[in-house]
Design an enzyme around this catalytic site. Structure first.
Site, PDB file in Angstrom:
ATOM      1  N   GLU A 154      34.594  26.504  -2.535  1.00  0.00           N
ATOM      2  CA  GLU A 154      35.420  26.950  -1.415  1.00  0.00           C
ATOM      3  C   GLU A 154      34.682  26.870  -0.070  1.00  0.00           C
ATOM      4  O   GLU A 154      34.500  27.864   0.629  1.00  0.00           O
ATOM      5  CB  GLU A 154      35.919  28.383  -1.656  1.00  0.00           C
ATOM      6  N   GLU A 310      41.715  27.111  -9.287  1.00  0.00           N
ATOM      7  CA  GLU A 310      41.735  28.566  -9.380  1.00  0.00           C
ATOM      8  C   GLU A 310      43.119  29.105  -9.040  1.00  0.00           C
ATOM      9  O   GLU A 310      43.774  28.633  -8.115  1.00  0.00           O
ATOM     10  CB  GLU A 310      40.730  29.207  -8.408  1.00  0.00           C
TER      11      GLU A 310
END
Length: 663
Positions: A154, A310
């Site tokens: 991320e 995710e």
């Protein structure tokens, strides 16, 4: 069963999640591997936050535990998405090199104790990250469990920019490469304003906190640089993986429609696009925004399948109120990602943590263990996903494109504009929702990309327009395409300079309008707009338009200072919507879509999309509504239930069907 073209070692669709076994004693590992098999897990992400475990000190390395884990997973038939572990530098590294820690625009150096505590331009960070990546790649390049490399985690989630001296030097290097001479930079930045002229590149600093508004083009270039600085971190690690372990695909997980990073540039350097998506179960329209994000992920590599890396099995831990997903919702939302081109469904995380900031975050294996509702849903969905394996590699196509340019997004949201309420995602949301309601699948398209193949192009806002991109849009319309542009478009060029003659700049001839003046609408107020379908209200934004002779006025302002002036216009197949209509923009888009013969009927709340493979088409029907509905369907087989279909299918609330039929 087919195989995703990106992950040749893993047949069918991927299923699994992040596993953080370093948080658990080794006695738990074998139990986890056994439960993964029971749940139908095919791939696990491993090692995302393992830097401190893999390298406990500057002269210490410990790979034995990871060796055992990879062997254990391979023995149980579970593939591995192996991370480079570079998202969180260990304490010993930042103490040895305190310049690694990032600095805010106000001069505050952020401390160790969270994650992503590094300056993207730090040579010490980049060097240490590359060394760790090389050690991992050299050790596991040929391990049979490794199916995918996972760089970092991320990027930009917590630190999107750093204002330290090292970042300043890197910014100056970036500017030299972009402009060549300081004279060219002075022109681009318009430094004649407020005596901001620079004599050398060495006089330039990042846009730190200042007495008043900072040069807008400097801010725009800073956004570009900050995205590129993080991208250079990714490139550094990917170069190592491509050298040491060629042939195994590489990804880094994106964060949906994320402003800070130009995902067009990033995706071009990924082998497989992956995304982290966390729709809010408390939001009754969350699935619409999720569809938008998934369409973006599919679009980033031209329609190739992507990976949902995710999502939350139930509740997250970071909202003010963390509502869980009611029974059946995570299944429905997971199938939605598949419907929009994903080739795998992964979660954060496998086993719920007992300590740390995310200990209240849900997991595939919850705190209560195998007796929990969550675990039973985990197993059921794994069984269901195994029946959908033939979808792998099939594609979702679209006839409508939405123009998206990060440069334009950044420029739109700079300071000192006519209205601070003009925000890309808010402008986009209503346009996209109108398409979702009609079951129109959408691609996101860069204005400089190939535009053929689309019947309709939409630009809810295209604030920054380059002349060459405007020329491509002219060709698109001339070749039979339909174009709809929203207000405050065509205002500035790539340097954030106002186009000669004002808005819509190089789009003026195509649209046949000139903006005489912008009339932003104050908060809490609205302006009536008269459309053929009836009167609607505009909020946030309106414009004083002048039109040429052959432009048709489709809608007019019905009150206020602009009363009687054009609000919505068209010149042939090129439309201009000068005001923010909110959900009422659907009345305009319906006309365009009808003329372009785009759209599909379905009951309200039912999402219908199609994936196509070489031998079959797969119709997804997802009931997001609260009532049971009946939907006309083609003859075929519902892969979810295994039952034959046609001519009608009844869908209870939160139910789904995936109907295989001949193309």
């Amino acid at each position: 069963m087919t195989t995703s073209p990106h992950l040749t070692r893993v047949p069918g669709l991927l299923y699994g999640g992040d596993w953080n076994p370093e948080q658990w004693p080794e006695t738990v590992w074998a139990e986890d591997a056994k439960l993964m098999r029971e749940a139908g897990v095919t791939m696990i992400t491993l090692g995302v936050f393992s830097w401190a475990r893999l390298r406990p000190g500057p002269e210490e390395w410990d790979f034995g535990w990871l060796d055992r884990l990879l062997d254990l997973l391979h023995e149980h038939g579970v593939a591995v998405d192996l991370a480079t572990a570079t998202a969180s530098p260990p304490a010993w590294l930042v103490r040895a090199h305190p310049g690694i820690l990032p600095v805010t625009a106000e001069g505050v150096r952020l401390e160790f104790g969270s994650r992503q505590h590094y300056c993207p331009s730090s040579p010490a960070y980049r060097s240490a990250a590359a060394e760790l990546t090389r050690r991992i790649a050299e050790r596991y390049a040929d391990h049979p469990a490794v199916a995918l490399w996972h760089i970092h985690n991320e990027y930009g989630d917590h630190v999107t920019e750093c204002f330290c001296e090292e970042s300043a030097a890197d910014f100056r290097r970036w500017l030299r490469a972009r402009y060549g001479t300081v004279e060219a930079l002075n022109h681009a930045w318009g430094t004649a304003f407020w005596a901001q002229r620079y004599g050398t590149f060495d006089e330039i600093e990042p846009p730190r906190a200042a007495p008043g508004p900072v040069n807008p083009t400097q801010n725009l270039d800073w956004r570009r640089f900050s995205s590129d600085a993080l991208l250079e971190c990714y490139r550094t690690e990917k170069a190592v993986l491509d050298e040491v372990a060629p042939g195994t695909p590489v990804t880094t997980n994106f964060m949906s429609m994320f402003k800070a990073l130009d995902y067009w540039k990033w995706a071009a350097e990924e082998d497989l696009v992956s995304d982290d998506a966390y729709p809010d179960p408390a939001d009754p329209r969350a699935h619409v925004n999720a569809a938008l994000n998934y369409d973006l992920m599919r679009s980033l590599k031209g329609g190739k399948p992507w990976l949902l890396m995710e999502q939350a099995p139930s509740a997250v831990s970071w909202r003010e109120v963390n509502v869980p997903k009611r029974p059946g919702l995570q299944r429905l939302w997971s199938l939605q990602a598949l419907a929009r081109g994903a080739d795998g469904i992964m979660y954060f995380q496998w086993r719920a943590s007992v300590a740390g900031a995310e200990k209240y975050h849900s997991a595939l294996l919850p705190h209560r263990g195998t007796a929990s509702r969550g675990w039973h849903e985990t197993v059921r969905f794994g069984e269901e996903l195994s029946r959908l394996g033939e979808l792998a590699g099939s594609r979702t196509s679209a006839q409508v494109g939405i123009l998206l340019d990060w440069d334009s997004w950044w420029a739109l949201e700079l300071d000192d504009h006519p209205s601070a309420r003009m925000r890309w995602r808010e402008l986009l949301a209503d346009w996209y929702a109108a398409l979702w309601e009609r079951n129109v699948t959408v691609d996101f398209v860069h204005p400089g990309a190939a535009l053929d193949g689309y019947r309709v192009l939409l630009a809810p806002n295209l604030h920054l327009v380059r002349a060459e991109h405007a020329a491509e849009l002219e060709r698109f319309v001339a070749d039979g395409g339909h174009l709809v542009c929203g207000g405050f478009s065509g205002v500035v060029d790539e340097h954030d300079h106002i186009h000669a003659g004002g808005a819509p700049g190089p789009l003026r001839e195509l649209l046949g309008v000139a903006v005489d003046e912008w009339w932003p609408i104050p908060d809490g107020e609205s302006v009536p707009v008269r459309l053929p379908a009836g009167e609607v209200e505009a909020t946030v934004w309106s414009e004083w338009l002048e039109t040429v002779e052959d432009v048709e006025t489709v809608g007019t302002y019905a009150a206020g200072e602009l009363s009687g002036l054009p609000a919505v216009t068209r010149r042939g197949r090129a439309w201009y919507v000068s005001c923010h209509l909110g959900p009422a923009v659907a009345a305009v888009l319906d006309t365009v879509l009808d003329e372009a013969a785009v759209g599909a009927a379905a009951p309200s709340g039912v999402e219908a999309t199609v994936r196509r493979g070489p031998d079959a088409a797969y119709l997804f029907l997802l009931n997001h509504g609260s009532d049971a509905v009946s939907v006309p369907v083609p003859p075929g087989t519902d892969l979810v239930s295994g039952n034959p279909t046609g001519p009608e299918l009844r869908l209870p609330p939160l139910a789904a069907a995936v109907i295989r039929h001949r193309r």
